[in-house]
Design a protein around this motif. Structure first.
Motif, PDB file in Angstrom:
ATOM      1  N   VAL A 283       0.851  -1.185   0.000  1.00 15.98           N
ATOM      2  CA  VAL A 283       0.000   0.000   0.000  1.00 15.98           C
ATOM      3  C   VAL A 283       0.885   1.233   0.000  1.00 15.98           C
ATOM      4  N   ARG A 284       0.746   2.071  -1.018  1.00 15.08           N
ATOM      5  CA  ARG A 284       1.533   3.295  -1.114  1.00 15.08           C
ATOM      6  C   ARG A 284       0.910   4.407  -0.274  1.00 15.08           C
ATOM      7  N   LEU A 285       1.768   5.287   0.217  1.00 14.89           N
ATOM      8  CA  LEU A 285       1.289   6.347   1.110  1.00 14.89           C
ATOM      9  C   LEU A 285       0.249   7.224   0.431  1.00 14.89           C
ATOM     10  N   SER A 286       0.520   7.681  -0.786  1.00 14.30           N
ATOM     11  CA  SER A 286      -0.426   8.570  -1.452  1.00 14.30           C
ATOM     12  C   SER A 286      -1.743   7.869  -1.756  1.00 14.30           C
ATOM     13  N   VAL A 287      -1.689   6.573  -2.060  1.00 15.79           N
ATOM     14  CA  VAL A 287      -2.900   5.804  -2.361  1.00 15.79           C
ATOM     15  C   VAL A 287      -3.747   5.615  -1.108  1.00 15.79           C
ATOM     16  N   LEU A 288      -3.111   5.648   0.052  1.00 19.81           N
ATOM     17  CA  LEU A 288      -3.848   5.580   1.310  1.00 19.81           C
ATOM     18  C   LEU A 288      -4.349   6.957   1.730  1.00 19.81           C
ATOM     19  N   ALA A 289      -3.488   7.965   1.591  1.00 20.52           N
ATOM     20  CA  ALA A 289      -3.781   9.280   2.160  1.00 20.52           C
ATOM     21  C   ALA A 289      -4.838  10.041   1.373  1.00 20.52           C
ATOM     22  N   VAL A 290      -4.780  10.003   0.047  1.00 14.03           N
ATOM     23  CA  VAL A 290      -5.708  10.800  -0.752  1.00 14.03           C
ATOM     24  C   VAL A 290      -7.160  10.364  -0.549  1.00 14.03           C
ATOM     25  N   PRO A 291      -7.493   9.074  -0.603  1.00 14.78           N
ATOM     26  CA  PRO A 291      -8.899   8.704  -0.368  1.00 14.78           C
ATOM     27  C   PRO A 291      -9.427   9.111   0.999  1.00 14.78           C
ATOM     28  N   ILE A 292      -8.631   8.937   2.052  1.00  7.33           N
ATOM     29  CA  ILE A 292      -9.149   9.283   3.381  1.00  7.33           C
ATOM     30  C   ILE A 292      -9.232  10.789   3.561  1.00  7.33           C
ATOM     31  N   LEU A 293      -8.439  11.542   2.785  1.00  2.00           N
ATOM     32  CA  LEU A 293      -8.513  12.994   2.831  1.00  2.00           C
ATOM     33  C   LEU A 293      -9.716  13.525   2.065  1.00  2.00           C
ATOM     34  N   VAL A 294      -9.997  12.956   0.903  1.00  5.51           N
ATOM     35  CA  VAL A 294     -10.973  13.537  -0.014  1.00  5.51           C
ATOM     36  C   VAL A 294     -12.342  12.861   0.050  1.00  5.51           C
ATOM     37  N   LEU A 295     -12.368  11.534   0.082  1.00  8.57           N
ATOM     38  CA  LEU A 295     -13.627  10.815  -0.114  1.00  8.57           C
ATOM     39  C   LEU A 295     -14.691  11.084   0.957  1.00  8.57           C
ATOM     40  N   PRO A 296     -14.371  11.029   2.270  1.00  6.59           N
ATOM     41  CA  PRO A 296     -15.440  11.246   3.254  1.00  6.59           C
ATOM     42  C   PRO A 296     -16.148  12.586   3.074  1.00  6.59           C
ATOM     43  N   GLY A 297     -15.363  13.662   2.925  1.00 11.72           N
ATOM     44  CA  GLY A 297     -15.986  14.969   2.725  1.00 11.72           C
ATOM     45  C   GLY A 297     -16.742  15.054   1.418  1.00 11.72           C
ATOM     46  N   LEU A 298     -16.188  14.462   0.363  1.00 14.07           N
ATOM     47  CA  LEU A 298     -16.849  14.490  -0.938  1.00 14.07           C
ATOM     48  C   LEU A 298     -18.179  13.745  -0.891  1.00 14.07           C
ATOM     49  N   LEU A 299     -18.203  12.601  -0.233  1.00 15.46           N
ATOM     50  CA  LEU A 299     -19.451  11.840  -0.122  1.00 15.46           C
ATOM     51  C   LEU A 299     -20.502  12.599   0.674  1.00 15.46           C
ATOM     52  N   LEU A 300     -20.068  13.314   1.734  1.00 17.08           N
ATOM     53  CA  LEU A 300     -21.021  14.131   2.492  1.00 17.08           C
ATOM     54  C   LEU A 300     -21.575  15.269   1.635  1.00 17.08           C
ATOM     55  N   LEU A 301     -20.718  15.853   0.816  1.00 21.21           N
ATOM     56  CA  LEU A 301     -21.180  16.919  -0.072  1.00 21.21           C
ATOM     57  C   LEU A 301     -22.189  16.396  -1.093  1.00 21.21           C
ATOM     58  N   ILE A 302     -21.927  15.203  -1.612  1.00 19.19           N
ATOM     59  CA  ILE A 302     -22.873  14.605  -2.571  1.00 19.19           C
ATOM     60  C   ILE A 302     -24.203  14.316  -1.882  1.00 19.19           C
ATOM     61  N   ALA A 303     -24.139  13.770  -0.659  1.00 17.13           N
ATOM     62  CA  ALA A 303     -25.372  13.510   0.095  1.00 17.13           C
ATOM     63  C   ALA A 303     -26.119  14.805   0.400  1.00 17.13           C
ATOM     64  N   SER A 304     -25.380  15.908   0.528  1.00 20.19           N
ATOM     65  CA  SER A 304     -25.999  17.192   0.846  1.00 20.19           C
ATOM     66  C   SER A 304     -26.842  17.733  -0.299  1.00 20.19           C
ATOM     67  N   LEU A 305     -26.695  17.165  -1.493  1.00 21.40           N
ATOM     68  CA  LEU A 305     -27.573  17.554  -2.590  1.00 21.40           C
ATOM     69  C   LEU A 305     -29.012  17.154  -2.304  1.00 21.40           C
TER      70      LEU A 305
END
Length: 512
Positions: A283-305
């Motif tokens: 598991v590469r650091l960037s492959v781990l870090a980017v999803p946990i940084l971006v995805l949770p907030g992005l999914l909440l924003l999508i749900a906020s629609l």
């Protein structure tokens, strides 16, 4: 030639096969000890700095303070009506108060310690994925992030959730190459506990799945994660279904709350991920870090629609991702000797720029309201025997933290106090009775929460219409999160205190 695995057996001179040599668990290296201890100590130091915030408390912390002082059975019964998503946290804080007393420092200290544990977890994650220097840097970056500093000093569950997600992520990374069932059990139980403390921690589970998919881990690993993730979701499902009936708890969210911070760190993280950060393991650091940084907030924003749900603290653990990326980026530039000097100059400049923000976060004004100031304003404005009115009634929690503030006032709308009714704000009288009680008083102290008053509730209509028709404002005090206004009857040019009447739970307080 690759090293022989523990399952391989080397033939001896006689042609027989020697038994496998059992693996010994290596003792922690000095580098690992530094990566764990240094971030932990820095986070504790920053957390204890100004932890009292001038002895003030804001509304959400006030809810924790009041509910954690109730019995466990009362917490459970209250959670059936409201705030079920935080019931486990209130129960934990009830036990903490029982052991160490229910003061302001005790309210916030668990968050300081939890965030310190999270910082150590971030450091170990980066160490495993990118080496000791990256681990130390990531662990030290994490506690200085403004959002981390803020919620490390709040009596809410978010720091605990962040710590659990950090260590669950570490358990995930450790589990991938070993495939041992007990490691997956540790990962699953840690993630489940995080989700039970706050449901939106389940979004970190989604990020973990994306990380494993992008890492193209072997099918047995993906299968083990899928089974574990299904167990976490199954364990969370009863709470999610039951709490869905309390959706009015998030009705105050009109749109994304503090979205700017998320956008800034997401863009910064994506920029960091473009650099050759190196790394090791499946598991590469960037492959781990980017999803946990971006995805949770992005999914909440999508749900906020569909329904507004995005609040920055709900995905506080996304700061794990930006800390990992910044630590690895600084390590990358340090390895390039020709640019390391400029990196450290830039790091010092950034730390200097964070000083004003760090100072601001330790003031009462850094929160959306200040129940201590609101209570003090009510105590100053009121006279013994005055009426007390909350606009709206559900914000009675703003004056309930300290019963002494409202001890000599009569809550005109209250039919049943919060503790006996197993609610946060108590049960109010019908609209007609509220209006009738108001006319028995010549002075009323009204507390109006900022942006919280609604004319759709008949009780609130009765309060405002009676004030408008029979009273006039005599003076208003503006405080952080509310304004406190004294109203006097129009027929009496020299207002006097109302009758010394009492009502159940007149103080609006809770049992200590």
């Amino acid at each position: 030639m690759p090293p022989m695995s523990l399952d391989e057996r080397a033939p001896t001179a006689t042609g027989t096969v020697s038994p496998p040599v059992p693996a010994r668990r290596p003792s922690p290296s000095p580098a690992e000890a530094v990566v764990v201890i240094a971030p932990l100590l820095l986070t504790i130091a920053l957390g204890l700095w100004g932890i009292r915030r001038k002895n003030t408390m804001w509304g959400d912390e006030s809810v924790t303070y009041q509910l954690a002082h109730r019995d466990l059975s009362q917490i459970w019964h209250t959670a059936q009506h409201v705030d079920l998503v935080h019931a486990l946290y209130y129960a934990v804080m009830h036990e903490v108060f029982g052991l160490f007393g229910g003061g302001l420092v005790t309210l916030r200290l668990p968050s300081v310690l939890a965030m310190s544990v999270a910082a150590s977890g971030v450091g170990l994650l980066a160490l495993r994925l990118a080496g000791p220097r990256a681990g130390l840097l990531a662990g030290l970056v994490f506690p200085v992030l403004p959002q981390v500093q803020k919620y490390a000093q709040e009596g809410r569950s978010y720091a605990m959730v962040c710590a659990l997600v950090a260590w669950a992520t570490y358990a995930l990374v450790v589990s991938v190459p070993h495939r041992a069932r007990w490691r997956w059990a540790v990962y699953g139980s840690t993630m489940l506990l995080a989700c039970l403390l706050h449901e939106f921690a389940v979004l970190a589970l989604v990020a973990h799945g994306v990380t494993l998919g992008l890492s193209r881990v072997p099918r047995p690993v993906m299968r083990a994660w899928s089974v574990t993730a299904a167990g976490v979701v199954a364990g969370l499902l009863p709470l999610a279904i039951r709490s869905a009936g309390q959706a009015e708890q998030v009705s105050w969210i009109g749109g994304p709350v503090r979205l700017q911070y998320f956008l800034v760190v997401a863009v910064l993280g994506l920029a960091c991920a473009r650099a050759p950060l190196g790394g090791r393991g499946p598991v590469r650091l960037s492959v781990l870090a980017v999803p946990i940084l971006v995805l949770p907030g992005l999914l909440l924003l999508i749900a906020s629609l569909v329904k507004p749900l995005f609040v920055d603290r709900y995905v506080l653990y996304s700061n794990i991702g930006i800390a990992l990326l910044l630590g690895a980026l600084m390590d990358h530039f340090h390895r390039k000797q020709q640019s390391s000097r400029y990196v450290w100059i830039a790091a010092v400049a950034v730390l200097a720029a964070l000083v004003p923000s760090s100072l601001s976060l330790r003031t009462p004004e850094s929160r959306s309201d200040d129940v201590t100031a609101i209570g003090a304003a009510v105590r100053t404005a009121g006279r013994p025997g005055d009426g007390l009115l909350h606009l709206s009634g559900r914000h009675r929690i703003l004056t309930a933290a300290n019963p002494e503030d409202t001890r000599f006032l009569t809550d005109l709308a209250l039919a049943q106090d919060p503790v006996s009714s197993n609610t946060l704000a108590g049960v109010e009288l019908p609209a007609r009775e509220i209006a009738a009680r108001m006319l028995d008083f010549d002075r009323i102290v009204a507390v109006r929460a900022t942006g919280a008053h609604s004319l759709t509730d008949p009780r609130e209509q009765a309060k405002t219409s009676t004030l408008r028709r029979h009273f006039r404002a005599h003076g208003t005090t503006h405080v952080n999160g509310a304004r406190v206004t004294v109203y006097v009857r129009d027929h009496d040019p020299s207002p006097k205190a109302g009758p010394r009447t009492t009502s159940p739970g007149a103080s609006g307080g809770v049992r200590r």
